[in-house]
Design a protein around this motif. Structure first.
Motif, mmCIF file in Angstrom:
data_model
loop_
_atom_site.group_PDB
_atom_site.id
_atom_site.type_symbol
_atom_site.label_atom_id
_atom_site.label_comp_id
_atom_site.label_asym_id
_atom_site.label_seq_id
_atom_site.Cartn_x
_atom_site.Cartn_y
_atom_site.Cartn_z
ATOM 1 N N LEU A 1 0.832 -1.201 0.000
ATOM 2 C CA LEU A 1 0.000 0.000 0.000
ATOM 3 C C LEU A 1 0.873 1.260 0.000
ATOM 4 N N ALA A 2 1.931 1.247 0.796
ATOM 5 C CA ALA A 2 2.839 2.397 0.837
ATOM 6 C C ALA A 2 3.476 2.632 -0.530
ATOM 7 N N TYR A 3 3.885 1.566 -1.173
ATOM 8 C CA TYR A 3 4.493 1.647 -2.512
ATOM 9 C C TYR A 3 3.531 2.266 -3.519
ATOM 10 N N GLU B 1 4.765 6.869 5.419
ATOM 11 C CA GLU B 1 5.904 6.866 6.320
ATOM 12 C C GLU B 1 6.953 5.864 5.842
ATOM 13 N N ARG B 2 6.479 4.741 5.281
ATOM 14 C CA ARG B 2 7.402 3.745 4.728
ATOM 15 C C ARG B 2 7.799 4.175 3.322
ATOM 16 N N ARG B 3 8.983 4.749 3.156
ATOM 17 C CA ARG B 3 9.441 5.175 1.840
ATOM 18 C C ARG B 3 10.228 4.049 1.184
#
Length: 262
Positions: free
Chosen positions: A161-163, A246-248
């Protein structure tokens, strides 16, 4: 008291319903793995740097399929046929959401718009996957049989999801903002309807296996319809918003290994 936790506990405690649950999940993950592998192979030359992340996404999905199969094997169970009406991934594809399999089977480079479509579809479906796994993690993270699997898959879905957020924001800055929002909206409105139908079908199959009373089945169906009503009235908007995570670079490395199940 009827709750999400009690329903899941009942499904997980019965071998036949557990096998169906895992078979449905494994099938969807394996299909997702194939789709991502094909997309990675066909990305346009201008987006070749994205290919390793798409490959990682597909490898994670394949890993999840292996995990669900391993959970069945641990209990001495074999995979069972997946009823077509419960096949979430294929129903999305049949309803024109994402990239058509016939398109992916051809050795023809995708366009940038195809990649935008893929990422928009993934942003919506990964929202659903992340929420589902967070629910399972809340109730079963410490379960001796499925806890490790739940935590592993949940972490991966959050990465996916972060990606999607990060890459879609990059494409939006490159001038694809309107196309992204249009595609996200169409995907979300179709997904909530298909998710409702699949949920009803899954619960109907589980009710048959577990011998649920008509009243219990009706209560569960009413809950699914209520969730759809909430999503149709505005809940779908959570699936189309974009913000820097937040997760890059969440898929910037190799896929993690699947946990071992004795």
């Amino acid at each position: 008291m009827l709750s999400a936790k009690s329903v899941f506990q009942e499904i997980l405690a019965n071998d036949e319903s557990f096998a169906l649950f895992c078979s449905i999940a494994a099938s969807g993950e394996s299909q997702g793995g194939w789709e991502n592998a094909r997309i990675a192979a066909l990305v346009p030359d201008s987006e070749r740097e994205l290919a390793p992340k798409i490959t990682r996404h597909g490898a994670d999905e394949d890993k999840h399929g292996r995990i669900f199969n391993a959970l069945m094997k641990k209990r001495g169970l074999d995979p069972v046929p997946v009823p077509p009406e419960t096949d979430y991934t294929m129903l999305l594809e049949k309803n024109g959401i994402g990239l058509a399999h016939e398109h992916l089977k051809r050795d023809q480079r995708l366009t940038v718009q195809d990649i935008v479509t893929y990422l928009s579809h993934s942003r919506v479906t990964e929202q659903r996957a992340s929420e589902q796994m967070q629910l399972l993690r809340k109730h079963f993270a410490d379960d001796p049989d499925i806890g490790r699997a739940v935590k592993q898959i949940s972490n991966d879905e959050d990465n996916h999801l972060a990606y999607c957020h990060e890459e879609l924001l990059r494409f939006a800055r490159a001038g694809h903002g309107r196309a992204i929002q249009r595609t996200l909206r169409a995907c979300a409105l179709a997904e909530i309807r298909i998710y409702r139908d699949v949920s009803l079908a899954v619960m109907a199959n589980m009710g048959r296996i577990l011998g649920w009373s008509r009243a219990k089945a009706a209560v569960l169906a009413a809950g699914i319809h209520a969730m759809y009503a909430y999503e149709r009235l505005g809940g779908w908007r959570r699936m189309v918003s974009l913000k820097m995570p937040e997760r890059r670079d969440a898929l910037g490395g190799p896929a993690s290994a699947a946990p071992e199940f004795a």
